[in-house]
Scaffold this motif. Structure first.
Motif, PDB file in Angstrom:
ATOM      1  N   PHE A 300       0.819  -1.287  -0.045  1.00  0.00           N
ATOM      2  CA  PHE A 300       0.015  -0.028   0.059  1.00  0.00           C
ATOM      3  C   PHE A 300       0.743   1.258  -0.015  1.00  0.00           C
ATOM      4  O   PHE A 300       0.469   2.122  -0.783  1.00  0.00           O
ATOM      5  N   LEU A 301       2.011   1.063   0.899  1.00  0.00           N
ATOM      6  CA  LEU A 301       2.768   2.401   0.729  1.00  0.00           C
ATOM      7  C   LEU A 301       3.354   2.882  -0.404  1.00  0.00           C
ATOM      8  O   LEU A 301       3.675   3.804  -0.783  1.00  0.00           O
ATOM      9  N   ARG A 302       3.930   1.693  -1.132  1.00  0.00           N
ATOM     10  CA  ARG A 302       4.549   1.809  -2.340  1.00  0.00           C
ATOM     11  C   ARG A 302       3.610   2.508  -3.242  1.00  0.00           C
ATOM     12  O   ARG A 302       3.834   3.580  -4.125  1.00  0.00           O
ATOM     13  N   SER A 310       5.201  15.249  -2.104  1.00  0.00           N
ATOM     14  CA  SER A 310       5.307  15.405  -0.766  1.00  0.00           C
ATOM     15  C   SER A 310       4.440  14.427   0.083  1.00  0.00           C
ATOM     16  O   SER A 310       3.139  14.047  -0.408  1.00  0.00           O
ATOM     17  N   ILE A 311       4.763  13.991   1.160  1.00  0.00           N
ATOM     18  CA  ILE A 311       3.916  13.407   2.216  1.00  0.00           C
ATOM     19  C   ILE A 311       4.277  14.078   3.568  1.00  0.00           C
ATOM     20  O   ILE A 311       5.281  14.005   4.122  1.00  0.00           O
ATOM     21  N   ALA A 312       3.053  14.567   4.097  1.00  0.00           N
ATOM     22  CA  ALA A 312       3.087  14.763   5.653  1.00  0.00           C
ATOM     23  C   ALA A 312       2.581  13.663   6.232  1.00  0.00           C
ATOM     24  O   ALA A 312       1.253  13.217   5.801  1.00  0.00           O
ATOM     25  N   VAL A 313       2.995  13.362   7.627  1.00  0.00           N
ATOM     26  CA  VAL A 313       2.589  12.137   8.256  1.00  0.00           C
ATOM     27  C   VAL A 313       2.714  12.440   9.590  1.00  0.00           C
ATOM     28  O   VAL A 313       3.709  13.152  10.305  1.00  0.00           O
ATOM     29  N   GLY A 314       1.729  11.970  10.596  1.00  0.00           N
ATOM     30  CA  GLY A 314       1.994  12.052  11.909  1.00  0.00           C
ATOM     31  C   GLY A 314       0.607  12.778  12.579  1.00  0.00           C
ATOM     32  O   GLY A 314       0.313  12.306  13.736  1.00  0.00           O
ATOM     33  N   MET A 315      -0.049  13.696  11.969  1.00  0.00           N
ATOM     34  CA  MET A 315      -1.046  14.351  12.624  1.00  0.00           C
ATOM     35  C   MET A 315      -2.094  13.518  12.951  1.00  0.00           C
ATOM     36  O   MET A 315      -2.934  13.022  12.223  1.00  0.00           O
ATOM     37  N   GLY A 316      -2.391  13.451  14.270  1.00  0.00           N
ATOM     38  CA  GLY A 316      -3.456  12.628  14.864  1.00  0.00           C
ATOM     39  C   GLY A 316      -3.323  11.134  14.689  1.00  0.00           C
ATOM     40  O   GLY A 316      -4.377  10.444  14.960  1.00  0.00           O
ATOM     41  N   CYS A 317      -2.163  10.760  14.563  1.00  0.00           N
ATOM     42  CA  CYS A 317      -1.985   9.196  14.364  1.00  0.00           C
ATOM     43  C   CYS A 317      -1.888   8.513  15.673  1.00  0.00           C
ATOM     44  O   CYS A 317      -2.170   7.414  15.713  1.00  0.00           O
ATOM     45  N   GLY A 318      -1.502   8.936  16.728  1.00  0.00           N
ATOM     46  CA  GLY A 318      -1.276   8.381  17.788  1.00  0.00           C
ATOM     47  C   GLY A 318       0.138   7.660  17.824  1.00  0.00           C
ATOM     48  O   GLY A 318       0.680   7.548  16.660  1.00  0.00           O
ATOM     49  N   VAL A 319       0.606   7.300  18.995  1.00  0.00           N
ATOM     50  CA  VAL A 319       2.181   6.924  19.154  1.00  0.00           C
ATOM     51  C   VAL A 319       1.989   5.360  18.992  1.00  0.00           C
ATOM     52  O   VAL A 319       1.283   4.833  19.646  1.00  0.00           O
ATOM     53  N   SER A 320       2.780   4.698  17.944  1.00  0.00           N
ATOM     54  CA  SER A 320       2.871   3.215  18.004  1.00  0.00           C
ATOM     55  C   SER A 320       4.021   2.555  17.421  1.00  0.00           C
ATOM     56  O   SER A 320       4.630   3.373  16.867  1.00  0.00           O
ATOM     57  N   LYS A 321       4.145   1.322  17.519  1.00  0.00           N
ATOM     58  CA  LYS A 321       5.309   0.740  16.971  1.00  0.00           C
ATOM     59  C   LYS A 321       4.878   0.751  15.429  1.00  0.00           C
ATOM     60  O   LYS A 321       6.031   0.750  14.657  1.00  0.00           O
ATOM     61  N   ALA A 328       9.870   4.298   9.010  1.00  0.00           N
ATOM     62  CA  ALA A 328      11.119   3.646   8.659  1.00  0.00           C
ATOM     63  C   ALA A 328      11.063   3.127   7.027  1.00  0.00           C
ATOM     64  O   ALA A 328      11.994   3.376   6.564  1.00  0.00           O
ATOM     65  N   PHE A 329      10.000   2.529   6.724  1.00  0.00           N
ATOM     66  CA  PHE A 329       9.840   2.438   5.379  1.00  0.00           C
ATOM     67  C   PHE A 329       9.899   3.637   4.419  1.00  0.00           C
ATOM     68  O   PHE A 329      10.434   3.570   3.568  1.00  0.00           O
ATOM     69  N   LEU A 330       9.133   4.703   4.811  1.00  0.00           N
ATOM     70  CA  LEU A 330       9.184   6.003   4.055  1.00  0.00           C
ATOM     71  C   LEU A 330      10.635   6.394   3.959  1.00  0.00           C
ATOM     72  O   LEU A 330      10.850   6.949   2.767  1.00  0.00           O
ATOM     73  N   LEU A 331      11.096   6.453   5.168  1.00  0.00           N
ATOM     74  CA  LEU A 331      12.538   7.300   5.140  1.00  0.00           C
ATOM     75  C   LEU A 331      13.510   6.219   4.084  1.00  0.00           C
ATOM     76  O   LEU A 331      14.228   6.797   3.374  1.00  0.00           O
ATOM     77  N   ILE A 355      16.471   6.099  12.958  1.00  0.00           N
ATOM     78  CA  ILE A 355      16.169   5.757  11.715  1.00  0.00           C
ATOM     79  C   ILE A 355      16.023   7.040  10.645  1.00  0.00           C
ATOM     80  O   ILE A 355      16.299   6.861   9.320  1.00  0.00           O
ATOM     81  N   LEU A 356      16.227   8.224  11.189  1.00  0.00           N
ATOM     82  CA  LEU A 356      16.357   9.434  10.386  1.00  0.00           C
ATOM     83  C   LEU A 356      17.746   9.436   9.692  1.00  0.00           C
ATOM     84  O   LEU A 356      18.049  10.229   8.864  1.00  0.00           O
ATOM     85  N   ARG A 357      18.645   8.739  10.436  1.00  0.00           N
ATOM     86  CA  ARG A 357      20.217   8.835   9.753  1.00  0.00           C
ATOM     87  C   ARG A 357      20.380   8.399   8.285  1.00  0.00           C
ATOM     88  O   ARG A 357      21.115   9.018   7.729  1.00  0.00           O
ATOM     89  N   GLU A 358      19.621   7.291   8.096  1.00  0.00           N
ATOM     90  CA  GLU A 358      20.015   6.621   6.757  1.00  0.00           C
ATOM     91  C   GLU A 358      18.328   6.875   6.131  1.00  0.00           C
ATOM     92  O   GLU A 358      17.591   6.253   6.456  1.00  0.00           O
ATOM     93  N   LYS A 359      18.280   7.915   4.991  1.00  0.00           N
ATOM     94  CA  LYS A 359      17.062   8.112   4.266  1.00  0.00           C
ATOM     95  C   LYS A 359      17.333   8.561   2.964  1.00  0.00           C
ATOM     96  O   LYS A 359      18.580   8.931   2.382  1.00  0.00           O
TER      97      LYS A 359
END
Length: 496
Positions: A300-302, A310-321, A328-331, A355-359
């Motif tokens: 799906f992400l592909r 551009s992709i904006a991510v995180g707004m209202g998503c909740g914190v989760s593994k 990690a996949f998007l980066l 995971i921000l270091r390798e993108k």
């Protein structure tokens, strides 16, 4: 863009101008004193007053005060100087020798219409003590309008923090802006900030600047006639959860107003039916999810990444593994601009930011101070006092662009920092950050580079907030009101 210097950089520029460019120190002091005197005169013309007290320390800032008092006396005003010390710098002593008016060695009991605060300059740090603290307190209690020379005495010129500080009506900052005038409590004690160019030269390019409307005119040029929606990029808003259903709508609504050709709103599958028809203009997509929270699905992400500028991510998503796996996949796989906001930042803090270091994509992070404290591992007290420095260090370490939100937002790529002062306390409300992420995603989708997209996004949010405040006041503005003012905010750029 207006230059912003640290106090040490300003002193180095002063030294460079004198030592290398050959401008006499007394000539610079005369120019500074005149600049201050002119602002005092303007203030007195408004007040209708004639009496001025200059409160002078022993350094060059005090010398500026002695000079301003002399000039005001020459212009016919009734002036006096309260000198706090007999230990004067050579240039300060030279200015004192030229002053022929009344001099006090104790704070005078009579009243004055205006006071010149020339106690401390860029060399000050720590907390005022003794006679200096007493002078600051008495100036604040005097009822006179205070004009501060360069920096309100007691204020940390780099961080904007203080223990005890002059409450100025006007601050005449000499040469270039200092960060402390704009950060933390600085704006609440500086009053009106007036920058005066007295010919101080910089030995090297400034590493920070304050953004202005004219900096962003280039981002909204007249559109060519031979264009279509594909010409302006596609922004994807990957957001929401069963617990936070409003954030995706705010981000998408803002993206629609900032010029991208397509806006795709990707939300948990369980929410799809509730969102149908909310924004007819968006491409609505259900995301694989469980119990209303996003789940990682590489196939799906592909597909979501395909064609997304551009992709904006995180707004209202909740914190989760699960969200961490998505990040990690998007980066790793995405090639466009990834805007990481809100719970995506909190998720990095909880499950690992390495995971921000390798993108493979450009990253813009948009934390508020508490989110930045979590993801950086720094104490909240450090973020509130050293946020601009810490943001720059974080951006450099992780190779990201970072927008640290605040009444003055700091946007940095680790090398150069932009200070955005456009805004209003009316924006201190849940949802404003969701609007910001949508603006930035829209601009980035159009091909605007990351620093410009983040800086312009912060400016437009602030300008739209100001316009909304004019209609509804500081207390009643909602994020929806801000979105509705975005077109007017963009149009206002054409004034330049």
């Amino acid at each position: 863009m207006q230059n912003i210097l640290t106090c040490a950089q300003m002193r180095a520029a002063d030294k460079y101008t004198i030592g290398t460019m050959g401008v006499p120190a007394q000539e610079l002091m005369e120019r500074a004193g005149r600049a201050i005197a002119e602002e005092v005169r303007t203030l007195l013309e408004t007040l209708g007053g004639r009496r001025v007290l200059a409160v002078c320390g022993g350094g060059n800032n005090g010398g500026d005060g002695w000079c301003a008092a002399r000039l005001l006396s020459d212009w016919g005003y009734e002036t006096a100087v309260y000198t706090l010390t007999d230990k004067l710098s050579a240039d300060c002593a030279a200015q004192r020798a030229q002053y022929g008016g009344k001099v006090y060695t104790q704070f005078p009991e009579e009243t004055f219409d205006a006071m010149i605060d020339a106690v401390f300059g860029t060399g000050f740090h720590g907390a005022p003590e003794g006679v200096f603290l007493d002078a600051i307190e008495k100036m604040n209690q005097s009822g006179a309008k205070i004009v501060s020379a360069d920096i309100p005495s007691g204020l940390n010129g780099d961080t904007g923090t203080y223990f005890s500080c002059v409450q100025a009506a006007v601050t005449v900052t000499i040469g270039e802006l200092k960060g402390g005038l704009l950060l933390s409590n600085g704006p609440d004690v500086c009053g009106k900030i007036v920058r005066k160019d007295i010919g101080i030269q910089l030995p090297e390019r400034a590493a920070a600047g304050r953004s202005e409307a004219e900096d962003f005119v280039k981002i909204f040029p007249p559109r060519k006639k031979n264009t279509n929606k594909g010409s302006f990029g596609k922004a994807v808003i990957l957001a929401g959860s069963l617990a936070y259903t409003g954030a995706p709508l705010l981000s998408a609504g803002a993206a629609l107003r900032c010029g991208c050709g397509y806006t795709q709103l990707a939300i948990p599958q369980e929410l799809f039916g509730y969102y149908v028809g909310k924004f007819p203009e968006v491409i609505l997509t259900g995301v694989p999810s469980e119990n209303g929270y996003l789940c990682p699905d590489e196939e799906f992400l592909r597909g979501l990444m395909r064609g997304a500028d551009s992709i904006a991510v995180g707004m209202g998503c909740g914190v989760s593994k699960q969200l961490h796996e998505i990040l990690a996949f998007l980066l790793s796989e995405y090639r466009g601009t990834l805007v990481i906001d809100a719970d995506a930042i909190n998720t990095l803090a909880e499950y690992g930011a390495d995971i921000l270091r390798e993108k493979s994509c450009r990253v813009i992070m948009t934390p508020h101070p508490k989110e930045f404290s979590r993801v950086s591992g720094r104490e909240m007290s450090e973020v509130l006092t050293e946020g601009a420095v810490l943001a720059k260090q974080f951006a450099a370490e992780y190779g990201v662009m970072l927008l640290l939100k605040g009444h003055t937002s700091v946007i940095t790529n680790g090398k150069f920092s932009v200070f955005n002062t456009e805004g209003t306390p009316a924006l201190a409300k849940g949802g404003s950050g969701d609007v910001l992420s949508g603006i930035i995603a829209s601009l980035a989708a159009r091909g605007v580079n990351g620093m410009d997209a983040a800086s312009c996004g912060a400016f437009l949010l602030g300008r739209a907030g100001i316009l909304a405040q004019k209609r509804f006041g500081e207390y009643s503005v909602t994020p929806g009101d801000v979105i509705r003012e975005l077109p007017a905010a963009i149009l206002s750029l054409r004034e330049f």
